[in-house]
Design an enzyme around this catalytic site. Structure first.
Site, PDB file in Angstrom:
ATOM      1  N   HIS A   1     -41.949  37.564  38.961  1.00  0.00           N
ATOM      2  CA  HIS A   1     -42.023  37.188  37.529  1.00  0.00           C
ATOM      3  C   HIS A   1     -40.557  37.023  36.837  1.00  0.00           C
ATOM      4  O   HIS A   1     -39.561  37.526  37.134  1.00  0.00           O
ATOM      5  CB  HIS A   1     -42.743  38.691  36.764  1.00  0.00           C
TER       6      HIS A   1
ATOM      7  N   HIS B   1     -38.090  43.285  32.580  1.00  0.00           N
ATOM      8  CA  HIS B   1     -38.892  42.736  31.426  1.00  0.00           C
ATOM      9  C   HIS B   1     -38.356  43.495  30.121  1.00  0.00           C
ATOM     10  O   HIS B   1     -38.916  43.185  29.018  1.00  0.00           O
ATOM     11  CB  HIS B   1     -40.135  42.870  31.690  1.00  0.00           C
TER      12      HIS B   1
ATOM     13  N   ASP C   1     -42.356  41.261  44.870  1.00  0.00           N
ATOM     14  CA  ASP C   1     -43.594  40.624  44.783  1.00  0.00           C
ATOM     15  C   ASP C   1     -43.855  39.308  44.953  1.00  0.00           C
ATOM     16  O   ASP C   1     -44.858  38.785  44.936  1.00  0.00           O
ATOM     17  CB  ASP C   1     -44.172  40.873  43.246  1.00  0.00           C
TER      18      ASP C   1
ATOM     19  N   ASP D   1     -37.381  38.503  41.619  1.00  0.00           N
ATOM     20  CA  ASP D   1     -38.918  38.844  41.412  1.00  0.00           C
ATOM     21  C   ASP D   1     -40.088  37.718  41.149  1.00  0.00           C
ATOM     22  O   ASP D   1     -39.427  36.670  40.614  1.00  0.00           O
ATOM     23  CB  ASP D   1     -38.644  39.911  40.109  1.00  0.00           C
TER      24      ASP D   1
HETATM   25 ZN   LIG Z   1     -42.601  41.327  39.194  1.00  0.00          ZN
END
Ligand SMILES: [Zn+2]
Length: 284
Positions: A152, A113, A229, A150
């Site tokens: 996200h 991120h 995740d 991931d």
């Molecule tokens: Zn994540």
């Protein structure tokens, strides 16, 4: 042969209750050691000049001085040193891959991120973007594919890599979910948004599509943002992968037959150690 890099110095910062707890890396490292894997200290020390390959000039000092603003990403004294250590392990894994041995960095803080000038989502420096950029500096003709598994979207990696003809970025992620980006593909960034509740079959089908684009790109190296995740019991995402899914994912990626390395991103369920072990069993 393969190499796993980990420096337990990275356990030494935390905020009680924060999802990126030191126990994540500590427990995964413990499990890998018990199963006979050697964990190596980084054999490369990332520099400010390395970080500047992926980030704007003022970013590292903004991390050091806590001048960024993101409530998920607390400032700690010395956090820039932990972030640089995580980047050092990522570069070490990348160099191992370039030399023909798959590599993995089991470290925190994660990185995907973190954008050009942005610390966010538990990430301060983009470890994987730095690692790919260091390889590219040594070999300017290098073509790199980045696969982000991931749950996200790897918005920071996309921010850094968008528009680069030498890089293909592929991200599989839940949508809607933080950070809310990656809804469609853009230029060299192929996004596969997946609805909450997506299980193994649909996930692997998307992964195979992503991998066929990667193979067609003919990269010299494949870098994997390995978040865990997407596991069904993860407390902050709602995909539905099983423990064994990560063995299949690692196997599909390895099956592409590319020089490869991975870096730990997210994954917050107490089962993280077995997820990492299953993935590495086939990925490395
Ligand atoms: Zn994540």
């Amino acid at each position: 042969m393969s190499r796993i890099y980990c420096d337990l110095e990275c356990l030494r910062y935390h905020t009680p209750g924060h999802p990126d707890a030191p126990e994540r890396v500590a427990s995964a490292a413990e499990r890998l050691k018990r199963s006979g894997r050697a964990l190596l200290p980084p054999d490369y020390t990332a520099t400010e000049a390395d970080a500047a390959l992926a980030h704007d000039p003022g970013h590292l000092s903004s991390v050091r001085d806590g001048l960024y603003c993101d409530e998920d990403t607390p400032h700690y004294d010395g956090i820039e040193l932990f972030a640089m250590l995580s980047a050092s392990c990522a570069v070490s894994a990348a160099m191992s891959a370039a030399a023909g041995e798959p590599g993995f960095s089991l470290m925190r803080p994660p990185g995907h991120h973190a954008g050009r000038r942005r610390a966010a989502g538990f990430c301060y420096l983009n470890n994987l973007a730095i690692a790919v950029s260091v390889l590219g500096r040594a070999r300017p003709s290098l073509r790199a594919a980045i696969l982000d598994i991931d749950a996200h979207h790897g918005d920071g990696t996309q921010d850094i890599m968008l528009g680069r003809p030498d890089v293909l970025f592929v991200s599989l992620h839940q949508s809607p979910l933080y950070p809310g980006t990656g809804l469609r593909s853009e230029g060299n960034c192929l996004n596969f948004p997946l609805p909450p509740g997506t299980g193994e079959a649909a996930y692997l089908a998307a992964l195979e599509k992503g991998l066929s684009s990667i193979t067609a790109f003919k990269p010299d190296v494949l870098a994997v943002s390995a978040g865990f995740d997407a596991f069904r019991a993860d407390p902050i995402a709602q995909l539905r992968l099983e423990k064994t899914s990560f063995r299949r994912i690692g196997g599909l990626i390895a099956g592409a037959g590319l020089k490869r390395f991975g870096v730990l991103e997210g994954g917050y369920a107490p089962d993280l150690p077995v997820l990492v072990e299953n993935f590495l069993e086939t990925f490395l």
